[in-house]
Design a protein around this motif. Structure first.
Motif, PDB file in Angstrom:
ATOM      1  N   GLY A 170       0.824  -1.208   0.000  1.00  0.00           N
ATOM      2  CA  GLY A 170       0.000   0.000   0.000  1.00  0.00           C
ATOM      3  C   GLY A 170       0.855   1.254   0.000  1.00  0.00           C
ATOM      4  N   GLN A 171       1.960   1.235   0.746  1.00  0.00           N
ATOM      5  CA  GLN A 171       2.920   2.328   0.786  1.00  0.00           C
ATOM      6  C   GLN A 171       4.304   1.743   1.020  1.00  0.00           C
ATOM      7  N   GLN A 172       5.304   2.560   0.755  1.00  0.00           N
ATOM      8  CA  GLN A 172       6.683   2.189   1.069  1.00  0.00           C
ATOM      9  C   GLN A 172       7.241   3.207   2.042  1.00  0.00           C
ATOM     10  N   ASP A 173       7.703   2.723   3.179  1.00  0.00           N
ATOM     11  CA  ASP A 173       8.274   3.609   4.187  1.00  0.00           C
ATOM     12  C   ASP A 173       9.589   4.176   3.659  1.00  0.00           C
ATOM     13  N   PRO A 174       9.681   5.507   3.446  1.00  0.00           N
ATOM     14  CA  PRO A 174      10.915   6.067   2.879  1.00  0.00           C
ATOM     15  C   PRO A 174      12.120   5.921   3.785  1.00  0.00           C
ATOM     16  N   ALA A 175      11.909   5.784   5.081  1.00  0.00           N
ATOM     17  CA  ALA A 175      13.040   5.699   6.015  1.00  0.00           C
ATOM     18  C   ALA A 175      13.664   4.309   6.018  1.00  0.00           C
ATOM     19  N   SER A 176      12.820   3.281   6.116  1.00  0.00           N
ATOM     20  CA  SER A 176      13.335   1.914   6.224  1.00  0.00           C
ATOM     21  C   SER A 176      13.218   1.112   4.933  1.00  0.00           C
ATOM     22  N   GLY A 177      12.428   1.585   3.960  1.00  0.00           N
ATOM     23  CA  GLY A 177      12.237   0.839   2.727  1.00  0.00           C
ATOM     24  C   GLY A 177      11.235  -0.291   2.858  1.00  0.00           C
ATOM     25  N   ARG A 178      10.607  -0.443   4.029  1.00  0.00           N
ATOM     26  CA  ARG A 178       9.629  -1.519   4.222  1.00  0.00           C
ATOM     27  C   ARG A 178       8.345  -1.219   3.462  1.00  0.00           C
ATOM     28  N   LEU A 179       7.654  -2.299   3.082  1.00  0.00           N
ATOM     29  CA  LEU A 179       6.325  -2.169   2.518  1.00  0.00           C
ATOM     30  C   LEU A 179       5.307  -2.175   3.645  1.00  0.00           C
ATOM     31  N   LEU A 180       4.388  -1.240   3.608  1.00  0.00           N
ATOM     32  CA  LEU A 180       3.317  -1.163   4.593  1.00  0.00           C
ATOM     33  C   LEU A 180       2.025  -1.659   3.967  1.00  0.00           C
ATOM     34  N   THR A 196      -1.609 -21.536 -11.329  1.00  0.00           N
ATOM     35  CA  THR A 196      -2.851 -21.553 -10.557  1.00  0.00           C
ATOM     36  C   THR A 196      -2.634 -20.831  -9.242  1.00  0.00           C
ATOM     37  N   PHE A 197      -3.643 -20.078  -8.823  1.00  0.00           N
ATOM     38  CA  PHE A 197      -3.557 -19.353  -7.556  1.00  0.00           C
ATOM     39  C   PHE A 197      -3.594 -20.344  -6.397  1.00  0.00           C
ATOM     40  N   SER A 198      -2.653 -20.177  -5.441  1.00  0.00           N
ATOM     41  CA  SER A 198      -2.589 -21.129  -4.329  1.00  0.00           C
ATOM     42  C   SER A 198      -2.749 -20.470  -2.965  1.00  0.00           C
ATOM     43  N   GLU A 199      -2.292 -19.219  -2.790  1.00  0.00           N
ATOM     44  CA  GLU A 199      -2.337 -18.636  -1.448  1.00  0.00           C
ATOM     45  C   GLU A 199      -2.237 -17.122  -1.523  1.00  0.00           C
ATOM     46  N   ARG A 200      -2.898 -16.491  -0.539  1.00  0.00           N
ATOM     47  CA  ARG A 200      -2.757 -15.040  -0.357  1.00  0.00           C
ATOM     48  C   ARG A 200      -2.335 -14.779   1.078  1.00  0.00           C
ATOM     49  N   ILE A 201      -1.363 -13.866   1.230  1.00  0.00           N
ATOM     50  CA  ILE A 201      -0.875 -13.508   2.562  1.00  0.00           C
ATOM     51  C   ILE A 201      -0.909 -11.992   2.689  1.00  0.00           C
ATOM     52  N   ASP A 202      -1.586 -11.496   3.713  1.00  0.00           N
ATOM     53  CA  ASP A 202      -1.618 -10.070   4.017  1.00  0.00           C
ATOM     54  C   ASP A 202      -0.796  -9.816   5.271  1.00  0.00           C
ATOM     55  N   ALA A 203      -0.017  -8.732   5.258  1.00  0.00           N
ATOM     56  CA  ALA A 203       0.854  -8.422   6.384  1.00  0.00           C
ATOM     57  C   ALA A 203       0.858  -6.923   6.640  1.00  0.00           C
ATOM     58  N   THR A 204       1.080  -6.572   7.903  1.00  0.00           N
ATOM     59  CA  THR A 204       1.172  -5.152   8.248  1.00  0.00           C
ATOM     60  C   THR A 204       2.412  -4.533   7.646  1.00  0.00           C
ATOM     61  N   THR A 205       3.555  -5.232   7.739  1.00  0.00           N
ATOM     62  CA  THR A 205       4.796  -4.756   7.128  1.00  0.00           C
ATOM     63  C   THR A 205       5.503  -5.924   6.458  1.00  0.00           C
ATOM     64  N   ALA A 206       6.340  -5.595   5.466  1.00  0.00           N
ATOM     65  CA  ALA A 206       7.136  -6.607   4.772  1.00  0.00           C
ATOM     66  C   ALA A 206       8.501  -5.991   4.482  1.00  0.00           C
ATOM     67  N   SER A 207       9.550  -6.648   4.983  1.00  0.00           N
ATOM     68  CA  SER A 207      10.914  -6.162   4.792  1.00  0.00           C
ATOM     69  C   SER A 207      11.713  -7.203   4.025  1.00  0.00           C
ATOM     70  N   LEU A 208      12.528  -6.754   3.099  1.00  0.00           N
ATOM     71  CA  LEU A 208      13.355  -7.647   2.285  1.00  0.00           C
ATOM     72  C   LEU A 208      14.795  -7.573   2.764  1.00  0.00           C
ATOM     73  N   THR A 209      15.291  -8.684   3.308  1.00  0.00           N
ATOM     74  CA  THR A 209      16.680  -8.747   3.762  1.00  0.00           C
ATOM     75  C   THR A 209      17.199 -10.166   3.581  1.00  0.00           C
ATOM     76  N   ALA A 210      18.445 -10.255   3.143  1.00  0.00           N
ATOM     77  CA  ALA A 210      19.165 -11.536   3.074  1.00  0.00           C
ATOM     78  C   ALA A 210      18.387 -12.604   2.316  1.00  0.00           C
ATOM     79  N   GLY A 211      17.806 -12.229   1.169  1.00  0.00           N
ATOM     80  CA  GLY A 211      17.135 -13.201   0.330  1.00  0.00           C
ATOM     81  C   GLY A 211      15.829 -13.723   0.882  1.00  0.00           C
ATOM     82  N   ARG A 212      15.146 -12.954   1.711  1.00  0.00           N
ATOM     83  CA  ARG A 212      13.857 -13.394   2.240  1.00  0.00           C
ATOM     84  C   ARG A 212      13.003 -12.185   2.570  1.00  0.00           C
TER      85      ARG A 212
END
Length: 367
Positions: A170-180, A196-212
């Motif tokens: 929904g947004q990207q935090d400019p300070a940390s780069g996290r997805l909100l 084929t669609f298999s799963e949906r995951i909703d999260a408050t924040t999502a951070s990308l570090t070390a290949g995950r």
């Protein structure tokens, strides 16, 4: 094997290089003048940019256009060099002395081939870097402000042959780069190649570090099953941290040396890489196009002055050069639309130009 050029070949080559420099200067001046007017009207409507600033932007923008017009530089430059030699009766003297046209045409084509390699491997990447800076500066000057992207939704896509993920933030935090307020839509690939669609995951924040992806306060639901809540959840990722939120650069803004990795990265993300494959093949075919244009121009200007029609032959060379240029543009459009394969769309115009040039040269030299 060492290639040695005689005095005649060196003299003709020097005349060609001098004419190429003049043609390049004229075309560059015209392109930069047009770009200066365009930038002044488009980005400086409020009058805030100084003349030096506009000129700096033109220096970033113009090289990509100049490189696209380099076939005309070799056409006009080589044509001017050989027509000048013809008007001064120097070609007549060479031919009367038994010098074959191949002795001074092939070195000219070889020089064009070498300059084509340099333009692709050295000057092209420099122009591509400048074009990337121009795109960013234009976006900043035209109204984008730092941090404005934080209010816009971020869309990403990644995966491999077995699984694809479409990611929305929904947004990207400019300070940390996290997805909100992030959502992950996960698709699996069946044995017959269908997704084929298999799963949906909703999260408050999502951070990308070390290949995950590290998700917090996540809720996931697979097809036909109840939702499951997670305080934290890790998802494997093949995105590089420094590249994840960068948009794919335009094919013209991608340096030659970066195109193979860019193509692989785009295909790994599940996108079509046709435009980038076409750009790579066009760059590989550029030296052949330059050499073909040089041979074509030389072949048209070998007609002896006493036989007349040199002006008509010169005009015919220019018209034929423009025709091959438009064939190249049409072929590029067909390749971009995937009507023909990128390899064929990129290599067909220079090959046709080379065949036409060699045919005319054989006819002129050997009858």
């Amino acid at each position: 094997m060492r290639i040695r050029l005689g005095r005649i070949e060196r003299y003709v080559l020097a005349q060609q290089l001098r004419a190429l420099a003049v043609a390049l200067a004229v075309i560059s001046a015209l392109v930069m003048l047009i770009d200066f007017v365009e930038v002044s009207r488009g980005l400086n409507s409020s009058g805030e940019l100084s003349g030096a600033r506009i000129f700096g932007l033109v220096l970033l923008k113009s090289p990509t256009v100049i490189i696209q017009l380099l076939p005309f530089v070799f056409l006009f430059g080589t044509l001017a060099a050989f027509v000048g030699l013809n008007r001064r009766s120097e070609l007549i003297a060479m031919r009367a002395a038994g010098v074959s046209a191949w002795r001074f045409v092939l070195p000219a084509a070889g020089a064009a081939l070498v300059l084509g390699v340099l333009s692709v491997t050295v000057f092209g990447p420099m122009a591509a870097a400048g074009d990337g800076l121009w795109q960013r500066e234009r976006g900043r000057i035209s109204g984008s402000t730092p941090g404005s992207d934080a209010q816009q939704a971020v869309w990403l896509r990644e995966g491999d042959a077995a699984r694809q993920m479409i990611i929305r933030g929904g947004q990207q935090d400019p300070a940390s780069g996290r997805l909100l307020d992030a959502s992950f839509f996960i698709y699996t690939t069946t044995a017959d190649g269908r997704r084929t669609f298999s799963e949906r995951i909703d999260a408050t924040t999502a951070s990308l570090t070390a290949g995950r992806w590290r998700l917090t306060n996540a809720t996931g639901a697979q097809t036909g099953q109840r939702a499951v809540r997670y305080a934290t959840l890790d998802l494997p990722s093949n995105l590089a941290d420094e590249e994840a939120f960068q948009r794919f650069a335009r094919p013209q803004s991608t340096p030659f040396w970066s195109l193979p990795n860019q193509i692989q990265r785009i295909e790994d993300a599940g996108f079509a890489s046709t435009a980038y494959r076409l750009r790579l093949q066009q760059l590989l075919a550029t030296p052949l196009m330059f050499a073909a244009m040089s041979i074509l121009a030389a072949a048209f200007s070998l007609r002896l002055m006493r036989l007349g029609d040199l002006a008509k032959m010169t005009v015919a060379a220019v018209v034929l050069g423009f025709a091959f240029f438009f064939v190249n543009q049409f072929s590029s459009a067909m390749g971009s639309a995937e009507v023909v394969p990128p390899f064929l769309a990129a290599w067909l115009p220079p090959v046709l130009t080379a065949l036409a040039a060699f045919t005319l040269l054989f006819y002129t030299e050997d009858g």
